[in-house]
Design a protein around this motif. Structure first.
Motif, mmCIF file in Angstrom:
data_model
loop_
_atom_site.group_PDB
_atom_site.id
_atom_site.type_symbol
_atom_site.label_atom_id
_atom_site.label_comp_id
_atom_site.label_asym_id
_atom_site.label_seq_id
_atom_site.Cartn_x
_atom_site.Cartn_y
_atom_site.Cartn_z
ATOM 1 N N ALA A 224 0.656 -1.221 0.093
ATOM 2 C CA ALA A 224 -0.354 -0.185 -0.059
ATOM 3 C C ALA A 224 0.784 1.651 0.299
ATOM 4 O O ALA A 224 0.360 2.263 -0.789
ATOM 5 C CB ALA A 224 -0.402 -0.179 1.097
ATOM 6 N N MET A 225 2.285 1.359 0.714
ATOM 7 C CA MET A 225 3.171 2.581 1.364
ATOM 8 C C MET A 225 3.339 2.803 -0.527
ATOM 9 O O MET A 225 3.647 3.348 -1.309
ATOM 10 C CB MET A 225 4.109 1.849 1.781
ATOM 11 N N ALA A 226 4.182 1.573 -0.990
ATOM 12 C CA ALA A 226 4.533 1.824 -2.659
ATOM 13 C C ALA A 226 3.371 2.542 -3.527
ATOM 14 O O ALA A 226 4.224 2.884 -3.850
ATOM 15 C CB ALA A 226 5.334 -0.097 -2.796
ATOM 16 N N GLY A 227 2.591 1.936 -3.353
ATOM 17 C CA GLY A 227 1.465 1.906 -4.432
ATOM 18 C C GLY A 227 1.057 3.424 -4.114
ATOM 19 O O GLY A 227 0.856 4.229 -5.453
ATOM 20 N N ARG A 228 1.151 3.986 -2.944
ATOM 21 C CA ARG A 228 1.225 5.778 -2.846
ATOM 22 C C ARG A 228 2.166 6.683 -2.908
ATOM 23 O O ARG A 228 1.687 7.441 -3.641
ATOM 24 C CB ARG A 228 0.724 5.831 -1.213
ATOM 25 N N LEU A 229 2.802 6.049 -2.858
ATOM 26 C CA LEU A 229 4.461 6.716 -3.412
ATOM 27 C C LEU A 229 4.325 6.539 -5.117
ATOM 28 O O LEU A 229 4.881 8.056 -5.677
ATOM 29 C CB LEU A 229 5.666 5.862 -2.694
ATOM 30 N N LEU A 230 4.296 5.401 -5.719
ATOM 31 C CA LEU A 230 3.979 5.604 -6.823
ATOM 32 C C LEU A 230 2.901 6.486 -7.113
ATOM 33 O O LEU A 230 3.833 7.659 -8.570
ATOM 34 C CB LEU A 230 3.668 4.062 -7.391
ATOM 35 N N ALA A 231 2.212 6.386 -7.244
ATOM 36 C CA ALA A 231 0.748 7.477 -7.601
ATOM 37 C C ALA A 231 1.554 8.904 -7.541
ATOM 38 O O ALA A 231 1.652 10.018 -8.436
ATOM 39 C CB ALA A 231 -0.766 7.289 -6.216
ATOM 40 N N VAL A 232 2.364 9.628 -6.146
ATOM 41 C CA VAL A 232 2.843 10.985 -5.693
ATOM 42 C C VAL A 232 3.857 10.939 -7.132
ATOM 43 O O VAL A 232 4.488 11.957 -7.426
ATOM 44 C CB VAL A 232 3.125 11.177 -3.993
ATOM 45 N N GLN A 233 4.492 9.355 -7.293
ATOM 46 C CA GLN A 233 5.303 10.383 -8.410
ATOM 47 C C GLN A 233 4.346 10.379 -9.664
ATOM 48 O O GLN A 233 5.865 10.976 -10.547
ATOM 49 C CB GLN A 233 6.720 8.850 -8.506
ATOM 50 N N ARG A 234 3.865 9.322 -10.177
ATOM 51 C CA ARG A 234 3.717 9.532 -10.784
ATOM 52 C C ARG A 234 2.635 10.261 -11.772
ATOM 53 O O ARG A 234 2.893 11.350 -13.007
ATOM 54 C CB ARG A 234 2.493 7.900 -11.669
ATOM 55 N N LEU A 235 2.447 11.329 -10.482
ATOM 56 C CA LEU A 235 1.045 12.294 -10.437
ATOM 57 C C LEU A 235 1.843 13.902 -10.751
ATOM 58 O O LEU A 235 1.397 15.291 -10.773
ATOM 59 C CB LEU A 235 -0.039 12.858 -9.588
ATOM 60 N N LEU B 32 2.628 13.792 1.346
ATOM 61 C CA LEU B 32 2.030 12.891 2.241
ATOM 62 C C LEU B 32 1.997 13.435 3.798
ATOM 63 O O LEU B 32 1.446 13.595 5.086
ATOM 64 C CB LEU B 32 2.431 11.413 2.411
ATOM 65 N N THR B 33 3.308 13.931 3.834
ATOM 66 C CA THR B 33 3.567 14.826 4.940
ATOM 67 C C THR B 33 2.195 16.295 5.127
ATOM 68 O O THR B 33 1.700 16.224 6.194
ATOM 69 C CB THR B 33 4.829 14.914 5.717
ATOM 70 N N ALA B 34 2.427 16.589 4.299
ATOM 71 C CA ALA B 34 1.577 17.978 4.482
ATOM 72 C C ALA B 34 -0.014 17.770 4.121
ATOM 73 O O ALA B 34 -0.513 18.931 4.030
ATOM 74 C CB ALA B 34 2.094 18.788 3.449
ATOM 75 N N TRP B 35 -0.173 16.324 3.766
ATOM 76 C CA TRP B 35 -1.568 16.341 3.404
ATOM 77 C C TRP B 35 -2.754 16.778 4.329
ATOM 78 O O TRP B 35 -3.379 17.187 4.024
ATOM 79 C CB TRP B 35 -1.470 14.530 3.453
ATOM 80 N N ASN B 36 -2.898 16.487 5.839
ATOM 81 C CA ASN B 36 -3.463 17.608 6.889
ATOM 82 C C ASN B 36 -4.012 18.829 6.619
ATOM 83 O O ASN B 36 -4.747 19.125 6.048
ATOM 84 C CB ASN B 36 -3.311 16.974 7.835
#
Length: 154
Positions: free
Chosen positions: A97-108, A115-119
């Motif tokens: 799940a973490m790898a998928g989220r990081l991949l999405a961040v990079q892809r976009l 992620l750290t600034a999300w809130n």
């Protein structure tokens, strides 16, 4: 936040409350965002009996019309914010799940602090911004439905 209010909030979303909870028309209903490079696509689905499809479609269009008029409450926004802030850590429940989220961040092409600034990003969204977005994007006459089965009256 708009997606969460419409159908992404599962048991609390407008579509769930109107179609499932109040009327018992559908077995399930939800919307989700498909992020693309420069925009996102909102995709929705519901499951119901053939004879209930026309009514369910009309209710979806009605909710879209209400949203297009800017009918989004502070309560809707507060609930969406709470969910989105609490859901991020829960969605990162394993390496995959973490790898998928990081991949999405990079892809976009998002910033490294996404992620750290999300809130803080979630908190920065105002009800007025969501209402303006709803007025601009929610077009009930442009909704397209792909239907499986043999619904009555379609």
């Amino acid at each position: 936040m708009l997606n969460h209010s419409v159908g992404g909030g599962t048991l609390t979303s407008r579509l769930f409350v109107e179609l499932r909870e109040k009327r018992g028309l559908v077995y399930s209903v939800r919307t989700m965002l498909q992020p693309l490079a420069n925009e996102s696509l909102m995709i929705g689905q519901f499951a119901t009996e053939n004879n209930k499809v026309p009514t369910a479609i009309e209710l979806v269009r009605r909710e879209w019309r209400q949203l297009a008029s800017g009918d989004v409450s502070e309560t809707d926004i507060d609930a969406a914010k709470a969910f989105l802030k609490g859901n991020l850590p829960l969605s990162l429940d394993g390496t995959s799940a973490m790898a998928g989220r990081l991949l999405a961040v990079q892809r976009l092409g998002l910033d490294m602090d996404h992620l750290t600034a999300w809130n803080a990003k979630v908190d920065a969204v105002t009800a007025d911004l969501v209402r303006a977005l709803a007025r601009r994007l929610m077009r009930p006459d442009d909704l397209t439905f792909a239907i499986a089965g043999d619904p009555t009256g379609m």
